[in-house]
Write a protein that holds these residues in place. Structure first.
Motif, PDB file in Angstrom:
ATOM      1  N   UNK A 169     -18.955  22.250  73.453  1.00  0.00           N
ATOM      2  CA  UNK A 169     -20.397  22.053  73.649  1.00  0.00           C
ATOM      3  C   UNK A 169     -21.061  23.317  74.150  1.00  0.00           C
ATOM      4  N   UNK A 170     -20.323  24.079  74.951  1.00  0.00           N
ATOM      5  CA  UNK A 170     -20.890  25.315  75.470  1.00  0.00           C
ATOM      6  C   UNK A 170     -21.219  26.307  74.378  1.00  0.00           C
ATOM      7  N   UNK A 171     -20.481  26.221  73.266  1.00  0.00           N
ATOM      8  CA  UNK A 171     -20.677  27.200  72.188  1.00  0.00           C
ATOM      9  C   UNK A 171     -21.952  26.930  71.394  1.00  0.00           C
ATOM     10  N   UNK A 172     -22.419  25.666  71.404  1.00  0.00           N
ATOM     11  CA  UNK A 172     -23.489  25.277  70.480  1.00  0.00           C
ATOM     12  C   UNK A 172     -24.768  26.121  70.595  1.00  0.00           C
ATOM     13  N   UNK A 173     -25.326  26.295  71.829  1.00  0.00           N
ATOM     14  CA  UNK A 173     -26.568  27.085  71.876  1.00  0.00           C
ATOM     15  C   UNK A 173     -26.379  28.506  71.353  1.00  0.00           C
ATOM     16  N   UNK A 195     -23.715  36.388  59.852  1.00  0.00           N
ATOM     17  CA  UNK A 195     -23.412  34.979  59.609  1.00  0.00           C
ATOM     18  C   UNK A 195     -21.977  34.653  60.010  1.00  0.00           C
ATOM     19  N   UNK A 196     -21.052  35.562  59.674  1.00  0.00           N
ATOM     20  CA  UNK A 196     -19.647  35.256  59.941  1.00  0.00           C
ATOM     21  C   UNK A 196     -19.305  35.305  61.416  1.00  0.00           C
ATOM     22  N   UNK A 197     -20.202  35.877  62.248  1.00  0.00           N
ATOM     23  CA  UNK A 197     -20.005  35.734  63.687  1.00  0.00           C
ATOM     24  C   UNK A 197     -19.832  34.267  64.036  1.00  0.00           C
ATOM     25  N   UNK A 198     -20.626  33.419  63.363  1.00  0.00           N
ATOM     26  CA  UNK A 198     -20.582  32.004  63.725  1.00  0.00           C
ATOM     27  C   UNK A 198     -19.207  31.409  63.447  1.00  0.00           C
ATOM     28  N   UNK A 199     -18.487  31.987  62.452  1.00  0.00           N
ATOM     29  CA  UNK A 199     -17.191  31.399  62.115  1.00  0.00           C
ATOM     30  C   UNK A 199     -16.195  31.598  63.256  1.00  0.00           C
ATOM     31  N   UNK A 200     -16.470  32.542  64.163  1.00  0.00           N
ATOM     32  CA  UNK A 200     -15.581  32.714  65.310  1.00  0.00           C
ATOM     33  C   UNK A 200     -15.973  31.767  66.441  1.00  0.00           C
ATOM     34  N   UNK A 201     -17.164  31.186  66.302  1.00  0.00           N
ATOM     35  CA  UNK A 201     -17.735  30.438  67.418  1.00  0.00           C
ATOM     36  C   UNK A 201     -17.805  28.940  67.188  1.00  0.00           C
ATOM     37  N   UNK A 202     -17.750  28.486  65.889  1.00  0.00           N
ATOM     38  CA  UNK A 202     -18.018  27.058  65.835  1.00  0.00           C
ATOM     39  C   UNK A 202     -16.792  26.181  66.012  1.00  0.00           C
ATOM     40  N   UNK A 203     -16.999  25.118  66.775  1.00  0.00           N
ATOM     41  CA  UNK A 203     -15.915  24.194  67.040  1.00  0.00           C
ATOM     42  C   UNK A 203     -15.471  23.539  65.744  1.00  0.00           C
ATOM     43  N   UNK A 204     -14.252  23.099  65.599  1.00  0.00           N
ATOM     44  CA  UNK A 204     -13.189  23.269  66.592  1.00  0.00           C
ATOM     45  C   UNK A 204     -12.257  24.434  66.293  1.00  0.00           C
TER      46      UNK A 204
END
Lengths: 488, 203
Positions: A415-419, A383-392
């Motif tokens: 926007x590129x990060x979303x998928x 789950x915390x992987x996403x914390x490195x990826x979500x904008x901004x």
């Protein structure tokens, strides 16, 4: 009023935490300040004993006397050197040429290299920067869609957090009180699923949007035959040696994560020397970055310990546990709530703050619900992987912004990060509903782990409920003559 | 004001030297831990080599004995050096504005508002925290020092050095806090510009 305060101390303290943190002063000191402030209020109200505060030095001392946390500087240092050791170049050039002729080939190469780098280092910075610097310009030059190119680079760099030996898993293992080796074993399955998801997504893209991911033209594929084989070998052999030095020694149980990290640093230095990249400025800047990150991270933990000592003293643990256990839906309800909560809170807190503040609050509830802690830890890590990826605020995007060519707009990166964030969430969902992905790799030793957790918990209790014989009614000078009765 | 700023520069200098020690501690920890790890694999082959060389009268058994006698001291020095890099590194990190903030609201403030946050936070959070934690950790160190408490590992190091760095670190951090307050005050009242604006520390 006093009555109300006494009965609602734990929720009030939690509210105080939110307010103090939002104020915007460095989190480590705000945390300690909340703890001490409510600690003194608690003493005034008779909720906690004055002598209870005598645990403070032991709590802080135990943070600094923790062999596992010593892995933080070593893994960071290793990443800082590897980032500029030339390894990523060799890997990317080799795999890029190998897969380049395929549609989406560069994306496949980036994902594979991300996984290999992930199996060597444990920090996102090292991966994203080294992949991005090399792969991004090439992808853009040969007509890859900007958003897809930035997204795949950020996601492949972030994958290092779920591929052992990751720093995230070390810190989570420490906070959950489980062995790092077991966490690593548990993460092997999810890491493979994550890489599989990413590769399948690219494959899908080659069918649906072939224009986004063109194949390299023949004139760009200069390496063939033996030179290509040599290039791939030059990237893979040092990688495999480093993977053995760090991950292999931990999984075989012959080295602690700290020692494995130290071996990794030495390996990275040797590699940088062989590639003629090592000079004193590189080493020195690596040391300085490492020092700053270590001091920053460990101070958050010191602040969090001060906070949680008092929070526990005013009954906060029971309050959170009772609240979490009573969530509708039992185990699944708890897991879904926790994961949504962490996903959302990660917009505001960085990984270390979540691990040190939030995770300890979740553990008692997870134990009460009889959840396998390794599985729970790997799930949180995914789950915390996403914390490195979500904008901004995601770190991976932040690094990418730092190294991306100027014509790449920030909105493209976001926007590129979303998928890819969606793919990471898919992994979280898979792990919730198919725990076998984690547990298959844990051998049969699962029961032993649960036992060792149960042994550890009372020890902590003992430490907390049997404070040393400090007497804080008197000035500190008198304390010197009445030494603490407890030997830590 | 000039005198205060000179004092602030003096404190920065102290923090810089502390940070220098912390930075070197990283390299030393790396080498010690890696050496220790290599010796756990290497001890047996080295023993065999020693036996073989003994036949020719050129054994190096004394070196291996020396390592065995001191390996616990190496093990004990790792947490000590960890304490050094954290507690001595924190003041310099603070000077560089390198401690992470929850910047949701912070980033909406004007530069002047941010200085005020640092002033209030320094006075209400940082200084009291450092003073209180110093008051609790100093007796802890002193007791360990006076009783010359030793590590429980045979041949290990005394306990007090690693405890010394707690109060020392909090004291240095409080000093750096004073230095930053002086700079904030200078920035609010004169044209002084603070060197390090906050950027989210990256990890």
């Amino acid at each position: 009023m006093i009555e109300f305060l006494t009965h609602n101390m734990a929720p009030l303290m939690f509210g105080g935490l939110v307010v103090f943190l939002l104020f915007g002063y460095p989190a480590a000191f705000s945390l300690a300040a909340v703890g001490l402030f409510f600690g003194f209020v608690g003493i005034e109200l008779g909720l906690i004993d004055q002598a209870y505060f005598g645990n403070l030095p032991f709590q802080i001392g135990s943070v600094l006397n923790n062999d596992l946390l010593l892995a933080i500087p070593l893994f960071t240092f290793m990443g800082a050197i590897l980032e500029r050791s030339g390894l990523a170049e060799d890997l990317l050039e080799g795999f890029g040429q190998l897969f380049g002729g395929l549609r989406g080939g560069l994306s496949y190469a980036v994902i594979v290299v991300g996984a290999v780098l992930g199996a060597i280092t444990g920090t996102v910075a090292a991966s994203v920067i080294s992949i991005g610097l090399i792969a991004l310009p090439i992808m853009l030059r040969y007509g890859y869609n900007v958003r897809h190119a930035t997204g795949v680079v950020a996601a492949s760099g972030t994958i290092t957090q779920i591929v052992p030996p990751s720093l995230v898993l070390v810190v989570l293992a420490d906070q959950l009180g489980v062995s790092v080796g077991e966490m690593y074993k548990g993460a092997i399955g999810p890491a493979m699923v994550q890489v599989g998801l990413f590769l399948s997504f690219v494959f899908l893209l080659t069918l649906v949007r072939p224009g986004f991911v063109p194949a390299l033209p023949p004139e760009a594929r200069i390496l063939r035959g033996w030179p290509l084989l040599w290039k791939c070998t030059k990237g893979m052999v040092p990688s495999l040696i480093l993977i053995f030095l760090v991950l292999g020694t931990i999984l075989l149980g012959v080295a602690t994560p700290t020692k494995a990290g130290a071996l990794g640093v030495v390996g990275a230095i040797v590699l940088a020397v062989l590639n003629r990249r090592l000079d004193w400025p590189l080493l020195w800047s690596g040391m300085q970055t490492t020092m700053r990150i270590t001091a920053m991270v460990v101070f958050i933990l010191i602040g969090a310990r001060v906070f949680s000592l008092v929070f526990q003293g005013v009954g906060g643990k029971e309050w959170v546990e009772g609240w979490l256990v009573s969530l509708p839906g039992g185990v699944i309800g708890f897991l879904i709530f926790v994961n949504i909560f962490i996903f959302l809170i990660a917009f505001f807190l960085d990984f270390f703050e979540i691990a040190f503040i939030i995770v300890p609050l979740l553990v008692p509830a997870a134990l009460a619900l009889d959840i396998n802690i390794i599985w729970f830890g790997v799930l949180l890590g995914a789950n915390m992987q996403t914390s490195f990826m979500h904008p901004p605020f995601g770190f991976a995007l932040f690094y990418l912004r730092g190294i991306a060519p100027r014509e790449v707009r920030s909105s493209d990166i976001y926007w590129g990060a979303v998928p890819w964030v969606c793919l990471q969430l898919t992994l979280v969902a898979i792990l919730i509903f198919f725990p076998e992905v984690v547990t298959t790799f844990l051998d049969i030793e699962q029961d032993i782990d649960l036992d060792s957790i149960q042994i550890e918990a009372p020890q902590i209790d003992n430490l907390l409920s049997a404070p040393p014989a400090f007497d804080f009614g008197e000035p500190p000078a008198i304390d010197l003559s009445t030494p603490p009765a407890v030997d830590p | 004001m000039d005198r205060l700023l000179a004092m602030s520069r003096g404190i920065d200098r102290v923090s810089w030297y502390a940070g220098l020690v912390a930075t070197w501690a990283i390299l030393i920890v790396t080498l010690l831990a890696a050496g220790d790890a290599l010796m756990t694999f290497g001890l047996r082959p080295l023993d065999a080599a020693n036996q073989w060389l003994n036949g020719y009268g050129i054994g190096f058994g004394f070196l291996l004995d020396w390592y065995r006698a001191n390996s616990n001291a190496v093990g004990d020095s790792l947490p000590l050096l960890f304490a050094v890099m954290v507690m001595l590194g924190a003041p310099w990190t603070f000077k560089l504005n390198g401690h992470v903030r929850v910047d949701l609201l912070y980033q909406m403030h004007t530069p002047r508002g941010r200085i005020w946050i640092d002033v209030i936070g320094g006075l209400v959070f940082l200084l009291p925290v450092c003073v209180i934690l110093f008051a609790y950790t100093w007796p802890w160190f002193l007791h360990s020092w006076q009783s010359n408490e030793m590590s429980t590992n045979a041949g290990g190091l005394p306990r007090w050095p690693s405890r010394l760095f707690l109060p020392l670190g909090f004291a240095l951090l409080a000093l750096q806090g004073v230095s930053e307050l002086i700079k904030c005050w200078a920035a609010l009242t004169t044209g002084y510009v603070r060197e390090h604006i906050y950027e989210k520390p990256v990890q």
